[in-house]
Design a protein around this motif. Structure first.
Motif, short mmCIF file in Angstrom:
data_model
loop_
_atom_site.label_atom_id
_atom_site.label_comp_id
_atom_site.label_asym_id
_atom_site.label_seq_id
_atom_site.Cartn_x
_atom_site.Cartn_y
_atom_site.Cartn_z
N LEU A 48 0.81 -1.22 0.00
CA LEU A 48 0.00 0.00 0.00
C LEU A 48 0.84 1.26 0.00
O LEU A 48 0.37 2.34 0.39
CB LEU A 48 -0.96 -0.01 1.19
N GLN A 49 2.08 1.19 -0.43
CA GLN A 49 2.89 2.39 -0.61
C GLN A 49 2.25 3.31 -1.64
O GLN A 49 2.40 4.54 -1.58
CB GLN A 49 4.30 2.00 -1.08
N ILE A 50 1.46 2.73 -2.54
CA ILE A 50 0.79 3.53 -3.54
C ILE A 50 -0.17 4.54 -2.92
O ILE A 50 -0.35 5.65 -3.45
CB ILE A 50 0.03 2.61 -4.54
N VAL A 51 -0.77 4.20 -1.78
CA VAL A 51 -1.68 5.12 -1.10
C VAL A 51 -0.93 6.34 -0.61
O VAL A 51 -1.37 7.48 -0.79
CB VAL A 51 -2.40 4.41 0.06
N ALA A 52 0.22 6.12 0.00
CA ALA A 52 1.04 7.24 0.48
C ALA A 52 1.52 8.10 -0.68
O ALA A 52 1.54 9.34 -0.59
CB ALA A 52 2.22 6.71 1.28
N ASP A 53 1.90 7.44 -1.78
CA ASP A 53 2.35 8.20 -2.94
C ASP A 53 1.24 9.07 -3.51
O ASP A 53 1.47 10.23 -3.90
CB ASP A 53 2.85 7.23 -4.03
N ILE A 54 0.03 8.54 -3.57
CA ILE A 54 -1.11 9.31 -4.09
C ILE A 54 -1.39 10.51 -3.19
O ILE A 54 -1.63 11.63 -3.66
CB ILE A 54 -2.34 8.41 -4.23
N ARG A 55 -1.39 10.28 -1.88
CA ARG A 55 -1.63 11.39 -0.95
C ARG A 55 -0.59 12.49 -1.11
O ARG A 55 -0.90 13.68 -1.10
CB ARG A 55 -1.61 10.85 0.48
N GLU A 56 0.66 12.09 -1.25
CA GLU A 56 1.74 13.07 -1.37
C GLU A 56 1.63 13.86 -2.67
O GLU A 56 1.80 15.09 -2.67
CB GLU A 56 3.08 12.36 -1.31
N ARG A 57 1.35 13.18 -3.76
CA ARG A 57 1.34 13.84 -5.06
C ARG A 57 0.08 14.67 -5.30
O ARG A 57 0.10 15.62 -6.07
CB ARG A 57 1.47 12.79 -6.18
N THR A 58 -1.02 14.30 -4.66
CA THR A 58 -2.28 15.01 -4.92
C THR A 58 -2.63 16.00 -3.82
O THR A 58 -3.72 16.60 -3.86
CB THR A 58 -3.43 14.00 -5.08
N VAL A 110 -7.46 13.26 -9.89
CA VAL A 110 -7.77 12.00 -10.58
C VAL A 110 -6.98 11.86 -11.87
O VAL A 110 -6.87 10.75 -12.40
CB VAL A 110 -9.28 11.90 -10.87
N ARG A 111 -6.41 12.96 -12.37
CA ARG A 111 -5.59 12.88 -13.57
C ARG A 111 -4.11 12.71 -13.26
O ARG A 111 -3.30 12.57 -14.19
CB ARG A 111 -5.78 14.14 -14.43
N ASP A 112 -3.77 12.71 -11.99
CA ASP A 112 -2.36 12.55 -11.62
C ASP A 112 -1.87 11.15 -11.98
O ASP A 112 -2.62 10.17 -11.90
CB ASP A 112 -2.18 12.78 -10.13
N ILE A 113 -0.61 11.06 -12.37
CA ILE A 113 -0.05 9.80 -12.84
C ILE A 113 -0.11 8.71 -11.79
O ILE A 113 -0.30 7.53 -12.11
CB ILE A 113 1.42 10.01 -13.32
N SER A 114 0.03 9.07 -10.51
CA SER A 114 -0.01 8.05 -9.46
C SER A 114 -1.39 7.41 -9.36
O SER A 114 -1.51 6.20 -9.16
CB SER A 114 0.40 8.66 -8.12
N VAL A 115 -2.44 8.23 -9.52
CA VAL A 115 -3.80 7.71 -9.48
C VAL A 115 -4.08 6.88 -10.74
O VAL A 115 -4.62 5.77 -10.67
CB VAL A 115 -4.82 8.86 -9.36
N LEU A 116 -3.70 7.43 -11.89
CA LEU A 116 -3.93 6.71 -13.14
C LEU A 116 -3.21 5.37 -13.16
O LEU A 116 -3.76 4.37 -13.64
CB LEU A 116 -3.46 7.58 -14.32
N GLN A 117 -1.98 5.34 -12.61
CA GLN A 117 -1.22 4.10 -12.60
C GLN A 117 -1.92 3.04 -11.75
O GLN A 117 -2.02 1.87 -12.14
CB GLN A 117 0.19 4.35 -12.07
N GLY A 118 -2.40 3.45 -10.57
CA GLY A 118 -3.10 2.50 -9.71
C GLY A 118 -4.38 1.98 -10.33
O GLY A 118 -4.66 0.78 -10.30
#
Length: 389
Positions: free
Chosen positions: A86-96, A105-113
């Motif tokens: 779930l590192q992806i959750v932390a990455d999404i929070r940080e980037r968005t 929702v258009r951020d690459i971290s969200v799109l990748q997940g």
């Protein structure tokens, strides 16, 4: 960025379609033998499987690094895998953080997940509905496939590339598996129009009419069997000779006998003299040869006439044409052209003969029936199964 997301899909459509076309005859043979009939719906499923499988490989393993791999790995390679769940959750929070909903929702971290989930939804759909696996088995297969992909990335395709050329991420494993589970859950509704393999197989023994497509498909099987066997024999003979002598074999009588002639004997001659005399292709599509007088099998002389007016003649001409090419024998040069002419006549003659018997049916009168309509001793099973004359 758009090209990064779309080019693997284009590869999947192009190469996957080509793969499906290349495997079409084997797929049809499997369907005919397993279900007793061709299922257009499951044929479409096979095409989808080929396209999706190719696209999945393209999305997860391509492009491969090229050029100086050591220099590429030093600059772009990854050192190990991302193993924190779930590192992806932390990455999404940080980037968005601080972004609007639309921008987030258009951020690459969200799109990748999201993409990692969506990528495996077709896996679950196809495995559960097309292959007929249960929900747990479908989920386990998604987990196994994703694990194989991550290990392949981590090991640089098992050592082919000297570094981890794409990041192996445990979150990819989780999101892929989740997508596979979602696909398996919705599969009964998404593909409800596709008949199950077990349902079709239950009617495998039902006799069906002798149609034109069955005759032509049987001919196609004979042609491909002869061509494929000849190629395999040539490759095997050439490889064996090279391993023993260190050089490729020269064209010789032994090579011709061991490739073209042997393929002709196996595909056309042996089936003609065994059983009721049906060709390999005819047996594949459940066609049986029955004497017009109701006997169990054709007489030897009738079999010979039938073969010399059918596929055995075409195969012999093909083998002679191969000899003309290998040995530069001018007298045999017309054999290839004659083979093409004979093939055309054999195909077209099925249009104008009763029971689709073709030219061989004129040379040696016989009846073609569905093999499933015959009792074990070779007699019609019921009145309704009696062949037309």
């Amino acid at each position: 960025m758009t090209d990064v997301w779309t080019w693997p899909a284009r590869i999947g459509v192009l190469i996957g379609t080509a793969l499906f076309v290349a495997l079409l005859i084997p797929i049809l043979v499997i369907q005919v033998r397993r279900y007793g009939v061709i299922s257009p719906a499951r044929l479409l499923g096979a095409a989808a499987l080929a396209v999706y499988g190719t696209a999945l490989v393209a999305y997860t393993l391509l492009p491969l690094p090229s050029g100086d791999l050591a220099a590429w790995c030093a600059q772009y390679g990854y050192d190990g895998a991302q193993l924190k769940p779930l590192q992806i959750v932390a990455d999404i929070r940080e980037r968005t953080a601080g972004l609007s909903l639309g921008a987030a929702v258009r951020d690459i971290s969200v799109l990748q997940g999201v993409f990692n989930v969506v990528l495996f939804v077709p896996w679950g759909v196809l495995v559960r509905r097309y292959l007929g696996w249960g929900l747990l088995a479908s989920a386990a297969s998604a987990l196994g496939a994703s694990l194989l992909i991550e290990v392949t990335q981590l090991t640089g395709i098992f050592g082919l590339i000297p570094c981890s050329y794409r990041l192996a991420d445990v979150d990819d494993l989780l999101t892929n598996t989740f997508g596979g589970v979602l696909g398996a859950l919705v599969a009964p509704w998404v593909l409800r129009w596709m008949p199950g393999a077990r349902t079709l197989a239950a009617g495998r023994g039902t006799p069906r009419p002798v149609t034109l497509w069955r005759r032509w498909f049987g001919m196609a099987v004979d042609y491909l069997a002869y061509t494929a066997l000849g190629g395999v024999l040539a490759l095997t003979l050439g490889l064996g000779y090279y391993l023993v002598t260190g050089r490729a074999p020269a064209d010789s009588l032994a090579v011709w006998l061991g490739t073209s002639v042997l393929a002709w004997v196996v595909v056309f001659v042996l089936p003609l003299v065994t059983g009721a005399g049906e060709s390999l292709g005819q047996r594949t599509v459940w066609l049986a040869v029955v004497p017009p007088d109701g006997g169990a099998r054709l007489a030897p002389w009738a079999r010979l006439r039938r073969g010399l007016a059918g596929g055995a003649l075409w195969g012999l001409l093909q083998a002679l044409g191969d000899a003309a090419t290998m040995f530069d024998v001018g007298a045999l040069a017309p054999a290839q052209g004659l083979a093409a002419t004979v093939a055309t006549v054999l195909v077209l003659s099925t249009l104008f003969t009763r029971g689709r018997r073709g030219l061989s049916g004129k040379a040696a009168p016989y009846l073609l029936v569905d093999a499933r309509s015959l009792a074990p001793e070779g007699q019609p099973r019921a009145r309704g199964s009696r062949p037309s004359r």
